[in-house]
Design a protein around this motif. Structure first.
Motif, PDB file in Angstrom:
ATOM      1  N   GLY A  23       0.901  -1.141  -0.050  1.00  0.00           N
ATOM      2  CA  GLY A  23       0.018   0.231   0.073  1.00  0.00           C
ATOM      3  C   GLY A  23       1.000   1.286   0.010  1.00  0.00           C
ATOM      4  O   GLY A  23       1.980   1.213   0.458  1.00  0.00           O
ATOM      5  N   LYS A  24       0.156   2.318  -0.481  1.00  0.00           N
ATOM      6  CA  LYS A  24       0.874   3.574  -0.443  1.00  0.00           C
ATOM      7  C   LYS A  24      -0.034   4.675   0.183  1.00  0.00           C
ATOM      8  O   LYS A  24      -1.283   4.576   0.098  1.00  0.00           O
ATOM      9  CB  LYS A  24       1.228   4.137  -1.719  1.00  0.00           C
ATOM     10  CG  LYS A  24       2.476   3.023  -2.495  1.00  0.00           C
ATOM     11  CD  LYS A  24       2.832   3.559  -3.913  1.00  0.00           C
ATOM     12  CE  LYS A  24       3.768   2.905  -4.420  1.00  0.00           C
ATOM     13  NZ  LYS A  24       4.174   3.136  -5.769  1.00  0.00           N
ATOM     14  N   GLY A  57       6.373   9.842  -6.165  1.00  0.00           N
ATOM     15  CA  GLY A  57       5.091   9.945  -6.489  1.00  0.00           C
ATOM     16  C   GLY A  57       4.780  11.254  -7.223  1.00  0.00           C
ATOM     17  O   GLY A  57       5.684  11.972  -7.435  1.00  0.00           O
ATOM     18  N   PRO A  58       3.585  11.816  -7.301  1.00  0.00           N
ATOM     19  CA  PRO A  58       2.974  12.875  -8.220  1.00  0.00           C
ATOM     20  C   PRO A  58       3.402  14.232  -7.537  1.00  0.00           C
ATOM     21  O   PRO A  58       3.450  14.206  -6.083  1.00  0.00           O
ATOM     22  CB  PRO A  58       1.609  12.629  -8.386  1.00  0.00           C
ATOM     23  CG  PRO A  58       1.055  11.921  -7.036  1.00  0.00           C
ATOM     24  CD  PRO A  58       2.327  10.836  -6.967  1.00  0.00           C
ATOM     25  N   LYS A  59       3.690  14.996  -8.216  1.00  0.00           N
ATOM     26  CA  LYS A  59       3.799  16.486  -7.653  1.00  0.00           C
ATOM     27  C   LYS A  59       2.643  17.343  -8.102  1.00  0.00           C
ATOM     28  O   LYS A  59       2.268  17.273  -9.260  1.00  0.00           O
ATOM     29  CB  LYS A  59       5.001  17.218  -8.202  1.00  0.00           C
ATOM     30  CG  LYS A  59       6.448  16.493  -7.506  1.00  0.00           C
ATOM     31  CD  LYS A  59       6.592  16.604  -6.100  1.00  0.00           C
ATOM     32  CE  LYS A  59       7.736  15.889  -5.743  1.00  0.00           C
ATOM     33  NZ  LYS A  59       7.920  15.634  -4.399  1.00  0.00           N
ATOM     34  N   LEU A  60       1.850  17.637  -7.142  1.00  0.00           N
ATOM     35  CA  LEU A  60       0.758  18.231  -7.193  1.00  0.00           C
ATOM     36  C   LEU A  60       0.670  19.613  -7.296  1.00  0.00           C
ATOM     37  O   LEU A  60       0.958  20.243  -6.360  1.00  0.00           O
ATOM     38  CB  LEU A  60      -0.475  17.674  -6.551  1.00  0.00           C
ATOM     39  CG  LEU A  60      -0.655  16.231  -6.473  1.00  0.00           C
ATOM     40  CD1 LEU A  60      -1.551  15.557  -5.373  1.00  0.00           C
ATOM     41  CD2 LEU A  60      -1.249  15.627  -7.746  1.00  0.00           C
ATOM     42  N   PRO A  61       0.085  20.272  -8.450  1.00  0.00           N
ATOM     43  CA  PRO A  61       0.172  21.980  -8.353  1.00  0.00           C
ATOM     44  C   PRO A  61      -0.698  22.361  -7.235  1.00  0.00           C
ATOM     45  O   PRO A  61      -1.748  21.904  -6.963  1.00  0.00           O
ATOM     46  CB  PRO A  61      -0.328  22.414  -9.841  1.00  0.00           C
ATOM     47  CG  PRO A  61      -1.089  21.261 -10.218  1.00  0.00           C
ATOM     48  CD  PRO A  61      -0.783  20.001  -9.642  1.00  0.00           C
ATOM     49  N   THR A  69       5.623   4.766   1.572  1.00  0.00           N
ATOM     50  CA  THR A  69       5.194   3.229   1.772  1.00  0.00           C
ATOM     51  C   THR A  69       5.455   3.042   3.335  1.00  0.00           C
ATOM     52  O   THR A  69       5.774   3.576   3.947  1.00  0.00           O
ATOM     53  CB  THR A  69       6.141   2.454   0.835  1.00  0.00           C
ATOM     54  OG1 THR A  69       7.301   2.646   1.104  1.00  0.00           O
ATOM     55  CG2 THR A  69       5.737   2.779  -0.688  1.00  0.00           C
ATOM     56  N   ILE A  70       5.109   1.653   3.515  1.00  0.00           N
ATOM     57  CA  ILE A  70       5.259   0.977   4.872  1.00  0.00           C
ATOM     58  C   ILE A  70       6.588   0.557   5.213  1.00  0.00           C
ATOM     59  O   ILE A  70       7.120  -0.222   4.161  1.00  0.00           O
ATOM     60  CB  ILE A  70       4.129   0.130   5.367  1.00  0.00           C
ATOM     61  CG1 ILE A  70       2.876   0.790   5.172  1.00  0.00           C
ATOM     62  CG2 ILE A  70       4.585  -0.410   6.579  1.00  0.00           C
ATOM     63  CD1 ILE A  70       1.698  -0.114   5.395  1.00  0.00           C
ATOM     64  N   ALA A  71       7.386   0.884   6.118  1.00  0.00           N
ATOM     65  CA  ALA A  71       8.884   0.314   6.396  1.00  0.00           C
ATOM     66  C   ALA A  71       8.785  -1.042   6.312  1.00  0.00           C
ATOM     67  O   ALA A  71       7.838  -1.793   6.945  1.00  0.00           O
ATOM     68  CB  ALA A  71       9.359   1.130   7.601  1.00  0.00           C
TER      69      ALA A  71
END
Length: 71
Positions: A23-24, A57-61, A69-71
């Motif tokens: 999961g993220k 991941g995405p850079k959102l404007p 993520t989970i370690a």
């Protein structure tokens, strides 16, 4: 919108327990009017202390954003 939650540590712990190992977690906060970059960095730090690791991941404007993520 993590800034709306009063107990961010508890939120991070709950999300960690819910997500599976693939999961993220996408954390997004508005840049204008609600929180500062410093506030966002504190939120990210709390998530990392609960075992989340920064991922690409995405850079959102117009928003601060971070994928974990989970370690």
């Amino acid at each position: 919108m993590v800034h709306e939650v009063s107990d961010k540590d508890r939120l991070s712990e709950s999300l960690k327990n819910i997500l599976n190992e693939k999961g993220k977690l996408l954390i997004v906060e508005p840049k204008f009017g609600h929180i500062t970059k410093s506030d966002f960095d504190i939120t990210i730090s709390k998530a990392e202390k609960k075992g989340f690791i920064a991922a690409t991941g995405p850079k959102l404007p117009f928003s601060f954003s971070s994928v974990h993520t989970i370690a």
